[in-house]
Design a protein around this motif. Sequence first.
Motif, PDB file in Angstrom:
ATOM      1  N   SER A 111       0.820  -1.219   0.000  1.00 57.83           N
ATOM      2  CA  SER A 111       0.000   0.000   0.000  1.00 57.83           C
ATOM      3  C   SER A 111       0.851   1.265   0.000  1.00 57.83           C
ATOM      4  O   SER A 111       0.622   2.168  -0.791  1.00 57.83           O
ATOM      5  N   HIS A 112       1.826   1.328   0.923  1.00 59.86           N
ATOM      6  CA  HIS A 112       2.642   2.543   1.037  1.00 59.86           C
ATOM      7  C   HIS A 112       3.957   2.238   1.744  1.00 59.86           C
ATOM      8  O   HIS A 112       4.167   1.132   2.236  1.00 59.86           O
ATOM      9  N   ILE A 113       4.814   3.218   1.790  1.00 57.78           N
ATOM     10  CA  ILE A 113       6.220   3.034   2.144  1.00 57.78           C
ATOM     11  C   ILE A 113       6.494   2.738   3.627  1.00 57.78           C
ATOM     12  O   ILE A 113       7.564   2.256   3.966  1.00 57.78           O
ATOM     13  N   HIS A 114       5.557   2.980   4.532  1.00 57.30           N
ATOM     14  CA  HIS A 114       5.863   2.841   5.961  1.00 57.30           C
ATOM     15  C   HIS A 114       6.249   1.413   6.354  1.00 57.30           C
ATOM     16  O   HIS A 114       5.688   0.437   5.841  1.00 57.30           O
ATOM     17  N   GLY A 115       7.217   1.354   7.285  1.00 57.51           N
ATOM     18  CA  GLY A 115       7.836   0.090   7.682  1.00 57.51           C
ATOM     19  C   GLY A 115       6.882  -0.955   8.224  1.00 57.51           C
ATOM     20  O   GLY A 115       7.141  -2.153   8.115  1.00 57.51           O
ATOM     21  N   ASP A 116       5.747  -0.520   8.806  1.00 58.01           N
ATOM     22  CA  ASP A 116       4.792  -1.499   9.354  1.00 58.01           C
ATOM     23  C   ASP A 116       3.970  -2.180   8.255  1.00 58.01           C
ATOM     24  O   ASP A 116       3.126  -3.030   8.535  1.00 58.01           O
ATOM     25  N   HIS A 117       4.229  -1.799   6.973  1.00 57.78           N
ATOM     26  CA  HIS A 117       3.557  -2.425   5.827  1.00 57.78           C
ATOM     27  C   HIS A 117       4.559  -3.077   4.874  1.00 57.78           C
ATOM     28  O   HIS A 117       4.208  -3.985   4.130  1.00 57.78           O
ATOM     29  N   THR A 118       5.802  -2.569   4.894  1.00 58.81           N
ATOM     30  CA  THR A 118       6.828  -3.078   3.975  1.00 58.81           C
ATOM     31  C   THR A 118       7.842  -3.997   4.673  1.00 58.81           C
ATOM     32  O   THR A 118       8.562  -4.731   4.007  1.00 58.81           O
ATOM     33  N   GLY A 195      -4.517   0.008   3.621  1.00 54.32           N
ATOM     34  CA  GLY A 195      -3.371  -0.282   4.475  1.00 54.32           C
ATOM     35  C   GLY A 195      -3.409   0.613   5.691  1.00 54.32           C
ATOM     36  O   GLY A 195      -3.718   0.192   6.806  1.00 54.32           O
ATOM     37  N   CYS A 196      -3.110   1.892   5.476  1.00 50.34           N
ATOM     38  CA  CYS A 196      -3.155   2.876   6.565  1.00 50.34           C
ATOM     39  C   CYS A 196      -4.136   4.003   6.262  1.00 50.34           C
ATOM     40  O   CYS A 196      -4.421   4.821   7.119  1.00 50.34           O
ATOM     41  N   ALA A 197      -4.618   4.084   5.027  1.00 45.35           N
ATOM     42  CA  ALA A 197      -5.561   5.129   4.604  1.00 45.35           C
ATOM     43  C   ALA A 197      -5.036   6.549   4.847  1.00 45.35           C
ATOM     44  O   ALA A 197      -5.794   7.427   5.262  1.00 45.35           O
ATOM     45  N   HIS A 198      -3.757   6.778   4.587  1.00 44.43           N
ATOM     46  CA  HIS A 198      -3.215   8.142   4.734  1.00 44.43           C
ATOM     47  C   HIS A 198      -3.936   9.166   3.844  1.00 44.43           C
ATOM     48  O   HIS A 198      -4.077  10.318   4.252  1.00 44.43           O
ATOM     49  N   PRO A 199      -4.393   8.806   2.629  1.00 48.05           N
ATOM     50  CA  PRO A 199      -5.128   9.800   1.831  1.00 48.05           C
ATOM     51  C   PRO A 199      -6.524  10.106   2.395  1.00 48.05           C
ATOM     52  O   PRO A 199      -7.254  10.911   1.811  1.00 48.05           O
TER      53      PRO A 199
HETATM   54 ZN   LIG Z   1       1.453   4.449   7.295  1.00 46.11          ZN
END
Ligand SMILES: [Zn+2]
Length: 277
Positions: A111-118, A195-199
Amino acid sequence: MIKMNLKILILIGILILAGIGIWLSVQTEKITQPGISIVSEKEEKQEITLISVYDNYQVDPEMKTSWGFATIIKTPRDVILFDTGGNSEILLFNMKKLGIDPASIKKIVISHIHGDHTGGLEGFLDKNPNITVFIPSSFPQSIKDMIIQKGGRFVEISAPEKISDFVYTTGELYGPPKEQSLIVDSKKGLVIITGCAHPGVVNIVERAKELMKRDKVYLVLGGFHHPPLSCVKEFRELEVEKVAPSHCTGDLVREAFREEYKEDFIEYGVGKIIEIR
Ligand SMILES: [Zn+2]
Ligand SMILES: [Zn+2]
């Protein structure tokens, strides 16, 4: 007289052929149109299974929890891993407990670059490098190099695209950081996985409805990124039937969803299996 008729016949023949030619070219254009617009209403909606393999919320006490998110989407065609959590050991432990063979997965969507997803990606590729990883095109070169070095492939996502039959990405939406969410066109309606829904989770739901040209959403699942409480009401207005908020949603909003949605609130967390039949 006969000569005249022959000429007319030839002319009619040419016109028919030209007509067929134009019709064929229109058809090919329809088929080759890129992006999400190729979704056909006539296609049979598929049965899918969603399995939480990594989350800071726990449903099955046999599983290990840690801050992060990863969910498996099983369709009759593919087994897709959406995000990899923060740690591959925890990810692989949970998958093993749930009886999911890493070799059965051919596609990973990040979903996005943050470590808790990658964070779990590298260790997962060590187990199974035969993977296509769908990453936001904004990802740094170092991650792209790592995927190749491990023996995997990557596809850069910026616009909405088809990932598998009935599975689409919203494309990159701006947070920060840029993030993609998944849309599954299930038998019961649209399933949106964040994933985290930052948008912004409401923006993501609006975007998905717009892309798929639907008035309703069956289920929104994943991290909602602690939105304002008004989000619960907005979900009702967006005609979201069921919710499964987890990961970074925040307890306050999660409980507000539970209260509003009652039996349509799904307690999502590691070990949870949702079958859409
Ligand atoms: Zn995030
Ligand atoms: Zn997160």
